[in-house]
Scaffold this active site. Structure first.
Site, short mmCIF file in Angstrom:
data_model
loop_
_atom_site.label_atom_id
_atom_site.label_comp_id
_atom_site.label_asym_id
_atom_site.label_seq_id
_atom_site.Cartn_x
_atom_site.Cartn_y
_atom_site.Cartn_z
N ASP A 23 0.84 -1.20 0.00
CA ASP A 23 0.00 0.00 0.00
C ASP A 23 0.88 1.25 0.00
O ASP A 23 1.64 1.46 -0.93
CB ASP A 23 -0.97 -0.05 1.18
N ARG A 24 0.81 2.07 1.05
CA ARG A 24 1.65 3.27 1.07
C ARG A 24 3.13 2.90 1.05
O ARG A 24 3.96 3.61 0.46
CB ARG A 24 1.35 4.14 2.29
N HIS A 68 -10.66 9.56 0.90
CA HIS A 68 -9.78 9.90 2.02
C HIS A 68 -8.38 10.32 1.55
O HIS A 68 -7.69 11.03 2.27
CB HIS A 68 -9.68 8.71 2.99
N TRP A 69 -7.96 9.92 0.34
CA TRP A 69 -6.68 10.40 -0.18
C TRP A 69 -6.65 11.92 -0.16
O TRP A 69 -5.66 12.54 0.23
CB TRP A 69 -6.48 9.93 -1.62
N TYR A 123 0.14 11.19 2.90
CA TYR A 123 -0.82 11.45 1.83
C TYR A 123 -0.54 12.80 1.17
O TYR A 123 -0.72 12.95 -0.05
CB TYR A 123 -2.24 11.40 2.38
N HIS A 185 -7.69 -6.54 2.05
CA HIS A 185 -6.58 -5.61 1.84
C HIS A 185 -5.36 -5.89 2.71
O HIS A 185 -4.23 -5.74 2.27
CB HIS A 185 -7.06 -4.18 2.07
#
Length: 205
Positions: A23-24, A68-69, A123, A185
């Site tokens: 993910d991130r 939410h990004w 983010y 996820h």
């Protein structure tokens, strides 16, 4: 973050190493392999396509699912105040999803305002400097040259959003293989044995 990871690995005595991120973390791993090809021997990215690619493809459907990004990336009206008012309600993870040990560690983290601020800053970077770095790579024709493995959660929305995510990664890296993992996820917590098996097979290839 990529430079910090190179410095850390050198301090530990490793001039060349493999890197994996989810993910991130996949964005940091991708940047590490792209900017430091002499150090990275193999790249594993999970549940993410390059952030420049994701933002270039963002449409109303993406914004509805991943709003939410843009909320977390705000600077004029920072998200930290709202999140810190009730972090359990905001993050919504469960012990059943993560297991008791990981869940306790997760709850400690999200109740720490410093951690929440760091998450938001990640983010913010994604919407600015990270996207700029990806866009610059694309414009210059720079690609990841080391063997790359892409894994994605079959019960998440990677294929719904992007169709064939492997095809996308093949426009960014020279040697890409991959497959889905049967999980939601949080694949490391939900399918640890399948994920570990895939990582070990790739590292030994």
């Amino acid at each position: 973050m990529a430079r910090d990871l190179v410095a850390l690995m050198r301090a530990l005595g490793h001039d060349r190493f493999a890197v994996a991120g989810h993910d991130r973390g996949a964005y940091a791993a991708h940047r590490l392999a792209a900017d430091h090809p002499g150090e990275v021997t193999r790249l594993v990215v999970m549940d993410a396509i390059p952030i420049g690619e994701a933002l270039a493809r963002a449409d109303a459907r993406f914004a509805a699912a991943w709003w939410h990004w843009f909320f977390l990336g705000q600077t004029d009206k920072p998200a930290e105040h709202l999140i810190n008012a009730d972090p359990d309600a905001w993050y919504g993870a469960t012990e059943e999803q993560m297991g008791p040990e990981a869940y306790l560690d997760f709850r400690r983290a999200v109740h720490d305002p410093v951690t929440v601020h760091a998450m938001c800053e990640d983010y913010r970077a994604g919407l600015t400097v990270d996207r700029a770095a990806d866009d610059a790579d694309r414009a210059a024709g720079r690609r990841v040259t080391c063997p790359t493995l892409f894994l994605w959660s079959s019960r998440d929305d990677m294929e719904d959003l992007y169709g064939d995510p492997l095809a996308i990664w093949r426009t960014w890296a020279d040697d890409v293989t991959g497959h889905p993992i049967d999980s939601g996820h949080h694949m490391a917590e939900e399918a640890p044995e399948e994920l570990a098996s895939a990582l070990l097979a790739f590292m030994k290839r």
